[in-house]
Design a protein around this motif. Structure first.
Motif, PDB file in Angstrom:
ATOM      1  N   LYS A  41      32.586  55.815  45.692  1.00 36.26           N
ATOM      2  CA  LYS A  41      31.618  55.368  46.703  1.00 36.26           C
ATOM      3  C   LYS A  41      30.900  54.071  46.328  1.00 36.26           C
ATOM      4  N   TYR A  42      30.652  53.870  45.018  1.00 30.63           N
ATOM      5  CA  TYR A  42      29.754  52.772  44.647  1.00 30.63           C
ATOM      6  C   TYR A  42      30.229  51.993  43.423  1.00 30.63           C
ATOM      7  N   CYS A  43      29.772  50.733  43.376  1.00 28.57           N
ATOM      8  CA  CYS A  43      29.773  49.967  42.132  1.00 28.57           C
ATOM      9  C   CYS A  43      28.306  49.749  41.777  1.00 28.57           C
ATOM     10  N   TRP A  44      27.947  50.178  40.583  1.00 27.79           N
ATOM     11  CA  TRP A  44      26.548  50.069  40.156  1.00 27.79           C
ATOM     12  C   TRP A  44      26.457  49.017  39.069  1.00 27.79           C
ATOM     13  N   PHE A  45      25.517  48.067  39.218  1.00 27.37           N
ATOM     14  CA  PHE A  45      25.418  46.956  38.283  1.00 27.37           C
ATOM     15  C   PHE A  45      24.130  47.025  37.465  1.00 27.37           C
ATOM     16  N   ARG A  46      24.254  46.623  36.214  1.00 31.76           N
ATOM     17  CA  ARG A  46      23.108  46.559  35.318  1.00 31.76           C
ATOM     18  C   ARG A  46      22.993  45.137  34.796  1.00 31.76           C
ATOM     19  N   CYS A  47      21.766  44.644  34.668  1.00 33.61           N
ATOM     20  CA  CYS A  47      21.549  43.241  34.323  1.00 33.61           C
ATOM     21  C   CYS A  47      20.776  43.102  33.024  1.00 33.61           C
ATOM     22  N   ALA A  48      20.811  41.878  32.474  1.00 33.25           N
ATOM     23  CA  ALA A  48      20.252  41.640  31.140  1.00 33.25           C
ATOM     24  C   ALA A  48      18.768  41.978  31.059  1.00 33.25           C
ATOM     25  N   GLU A  49      18.012  41.755  32.145  1.00 36.07           N
ATOM     26  CA  GLU A  49      16.564  41.996  32.079  1.00 36.07           C
ATOM     27  C   GLU A  49      16.200  43.411  32.500  1.00 36.07           C
ATOM     28  N   GLY A  50      17.220  44.249  32.815  1.00 37.58           N
ATOM     29  CA  GLY A  50      16.939  45.622  33.213  1.00 37.58           C
ATOM     30  C   GLY A  50      17.058  45.857  34.709  1.00 37.58           C
ATOM     31  N   TYR A  51      17.274  44.781  35.463  1.00 41.61           N
ATOM     32  CA  TYR A  51      17.474  44.912  36.908  1.00 41.61           C
ATOM     33  C   TYR A  51      18.745  45.722  37.159  1.00 41.61           C
ATOM     34  N   THR A  52      18.732  46.537  38.200  1.00 41.01           N
ATOM     35  CA  THR A  52      19.927  47.287  38.568  1.00 41.01           C
ATOM     36  C   THR A  52      20.130  47.186  40.071  1.00 41.01           C
ATOM     37  N   GLY A  53      21.345  47.505  40.503  1.00 37.05           N
ATOM     38  CA  GLY A  53      21.634  47.476  41.937  1.00 37.05           C
ATOM     39  C   GLY A  53      22.947  48.160  42.251  1.00 37.05           C
ATOM     40  N   THR A  54      23.026  48.698  43.465  1.00 37.10           N
ATOM     41  CA  THR A  54      24.214  49.423  43.887  1.00 37.10           C
ATOM     42  C   THR A  54      24.883  48.709  45.050  1.00 37.10           C
ATOM     43  N   LEU A  55      26.201  48.603  44.990  1.00 36.56           N
ATOM     44  CA  LEU A  55      26.977  48.127  46.139  1.00 36.56           C
ATOM     45  C   LEU A  55      27.867  49.266  46.611  1.00 36.56           C
ATOM     46  N   ASP A  56      27.916  49.475  47.931  1.00 35.76           N
ATOM     47  CA  ASP A  56      28.858  50.449  48.455  1.00 35.76           C
ATOM     48  C   ASP A  56      30.276  49.889  48.298  1.00 35.76           C
ATOM     49  N   MET A  57      31.274  50.773  48.156  1.00 38.96           N
ATOM     50  CA  MET A  57      32.627  50.308  47.857  1.00 38.96           C
ATOM     51  C   MET A  57      33.216  49.385  48.937  1.00 38.96           C
ATOM     52  N   PRO A  58      33.025  49.683  50.254  1.00 36.37           N
ATOM     53  CA  PRO A  58      33.576  48.735  51.241  1.00 36.37           C
ATOM     54  C   PRO A  58      33.040  47.320  51.036  1.00 36.37           C
ATOM     55  N   THR A  59      31.785  47.182  50.633  1.00 34.61           N
ATOM     56  CA  THR A  59      31.222  45.853  50.388  1.00 34.61           C
ATOM     57  C   THR A  59      31.791  45.255  49.105  1.00 34.61           C
ATOM     58  N   ALA A  60      31.959  46.106  48.062  1.00 34.74           N
ATOM     59  CA  ALA A  60      32.547  45.604  46.807  1.00 34.74           C
ATOM     60  C   ALA A  60      33.961  45.082  47.053  1.00 34.74           C
ATOM     61  N   LEU A  61      34.650  45.684  48.044  1.00 35.02           N
ATOM     62  CA  LEU A  61      36.033  45.282  48.333  1.00 35.02           C
ATOM     63  C   LEU A  61      36.126  44.192  49.399  1.00 35.02           C
ATOM     64  N   HIS A  62      34.979  43.739  49.898  1.00 34.09           N
ATOM     65  CA  HIS A  62      34.974  42.677  50.913  1.00 34.09           C
ATOM     66  C   HIS A  62      35.554  41.400  50.304  1.00 34.09           C
TER      67      HIS A  62
END
Lengths: 213, 259
Positions: B175-196
């Motif tokens: 369902k998702y790609c979940w991202f983690r960033c150097a400063e601790g920021y996080t975010g989720t992309l739904d799979m259809p958007t990740a595959l856009h």
């Protein structure tokens, strides 16, 4: 529905006394007040959204906005939009299907509007029969329906500028569409001020919008 | 985090308001009629807290936001491309934007950088910057739209996230790609958007290696989503079926937030 029938009877407005007759049918009253609530929620949350990235050199005071911060305001805005849209679509459909728009808002002419506007400003415009709108009312009520449609469409165009990019393009692109959306809000607020002031000046019109008579 | 209480307008006491309004009117019948009107107005417009308690207002708004997520993902057409623009349309200077100042932005060492890939993928190897730079890249000039309302057009160059997901053997039915960033920021992309096709692992801004302001060494550029769904300083990705939220999503921004 008996109230719609009564509204049809109201079309024959010539010599019937206003007493005891339904001026605003039930469906109009219900949709009117739902719209009033939805519009106020949209406007006040919209002001908070505006404050996050103002288009002009001012922001709206926090006490008259809804949502507390951008995230809260967006939750309100995108919840109240359903109320506004569904209610608005029912109103447009009913207004067209029952013939209310045609009966109440036409005919409309430039000389008619100017004449009634002069009479209104001279304090000579009669309000004997509330079922009949004068030319200024017709213009304002027809106009605000158009503005209501444009505010929703411009709102959709800045909410979905990729999926609805054709609509965004109609409004001159994303950045311009924001100004269109703001302009419609300003027109609605302007209408609201005049509308409420006149309803309070002619209290029986406010009564008719609440109890129908 | 701000308290949800702020969602409801503070200030006016509805009983006092009704009392004030009715005092101005002499006729008793009219007074009763207007008291009804005023209390209606006060109830709906001024004191949300007296109508609905805060908890139910909060849960209702969150429920509608989840409903909106579902509606938006149902309406999202993964084949619809974000409009692209000519070089001349680029906003200069492109704004730096974060919940912190530029001097607080994370400083990532290129030599030490590893992009961790975990979750539902066949190949969990971590990627060095040189390996990422070697991926086929494309450039696109698109509009970045911030949740605040402003927008800016920028030029981003990088690798297709869709191709990368295929390369590492990701389960694209997840369902998702979940991202983690150097400063601790996080975010989720739904799979259809990740595959856009326009969703990009971005390494360059305006043809130059991504500066610190725009997310060195890697940003996920998603022209079909609001800016906060475009994480900068990305150091890890997890392919998952669990919704893990994100920095802004957790504070109440609509999780789909697609444009």
């Amino acid at each position: 529905m008996s109230s719609i029938a009564a509204d049809h009877a109201g079309a024959d407005h010539s010599h019937v006394s206003a007493r005891g007759r339904v001026i605003q049918p039930g469906w109009v009253r219900v949709l009117h007040w739902i719209n009033a609530v939805a519009m106020i929620l949209m406007i006040m949350s919209g002001w908070q959204v505006y404050n996050a990235s103002p288009l002009f050199g001012f922001t709206f005071p926090h006490t008259i906005t809804l949502g507390g911060w951008l995230g809260g305001a967006l939750l309100w805005h995108f919840a109240a939009m359903w109320l506004l849209m569904v209610n608005g679509l029912v109103y447009l459909a009913a207004g067209l299907l029952t013939g209310r728009f045609r009966r109440k808002l036409t005919p409309l002419s430039v000389p008619g509007v100017l004449g009634d506007l002069r009479a209104a400003l001279a304090g000579k415009l009669a309000h004997d029969d509330l079922t009949v709108y004068n030319q200024v009312q017709k213009l304002l009520y027809a106009g605000i329906i158009v503005v209501g449609i444009v505010v929703v469409l411009s709102g959709l165009s800045i909410w979905k500028p990729v999926q609805l990019q054709w609509l965004t393009a109609v409004f001159g692109g994303y950045d311009t569409a924001r100004y269109v959306h703001f302009g419609c809000m300003a027109a609605i607020v302007g209408f609201l001020v005049v509308h409420v002031a006149l309803a309070l000046l002619v209290p029986k019109s406010l009564r008719a919008m609440i109890i129908g008579r | 985090m701000r308290k949800f209480r702020d969602l409801i307008i503070p200030g006016v006491d509805k009983r006092l308001l009704v009392k004030d309004a009715t005092r101005l009117l002499p006729d008793p019948a009219r007074r009763r009629f207007l008291a009804m009107g005023a209390s209606f107005g006060a109830l709906t417009l001024l004191t949300g807290c007296d109508v609905v308690d805060e908890d139910s207002a909060e849960s209702l708004l969150k429920y509608v936001s989840k409903f909106n997520d579902a509606v938006q993902s149902a309406l999202f057409n993964p084949d619809t491309l974000a409009p692209t623009y000519p070089e001349s349309a680029i906003t200069r200077p492109f704004p730096f934007n974060a919940y912190y100042g530029l001097d607080e932005a994370p400083e990532v060492e290129a030599a030490d950088y590893k992009f961790e890939v975990t979750g539902l993928v066949d190949n969990k190897k971590a990627w060095t910057l040189q390996e990422l730079y070697a991926l086929p890249q494309f450039k696109q000039i698109t509009r970045h739209i911030c949740v605040e309302g402003w927008s800016a057009i920028g030029s981003w160059t990088g690798a297709s996230l869709r191709d990368f997901l295929k390369l590492v053997g990701a389960d694209t039915r997840a369902k998702y790609c979940w991202f983690r960033c150097a400063e601790g920021y996080t975010g989720t992309l739904d799979m259809p958007t990740a595959l856009h096709p326009q969703t990009q692992m971005t390494f360059k801004y305006d043809d130059k290696i991504l500066p610190k302001a725009y997310g060195f060494p890697m940003k996920i550029r998603v022209p079909t989503k609001l800016g906060f769904k475009n994480p900068k300083y990305v150091i890890a990705m997890e392919v998952t079926n669990d919704y893990k939220g994100g920095y802004w999503e957790d504070q109440g921004y609509n999780a789909f937030s697609g444009s």
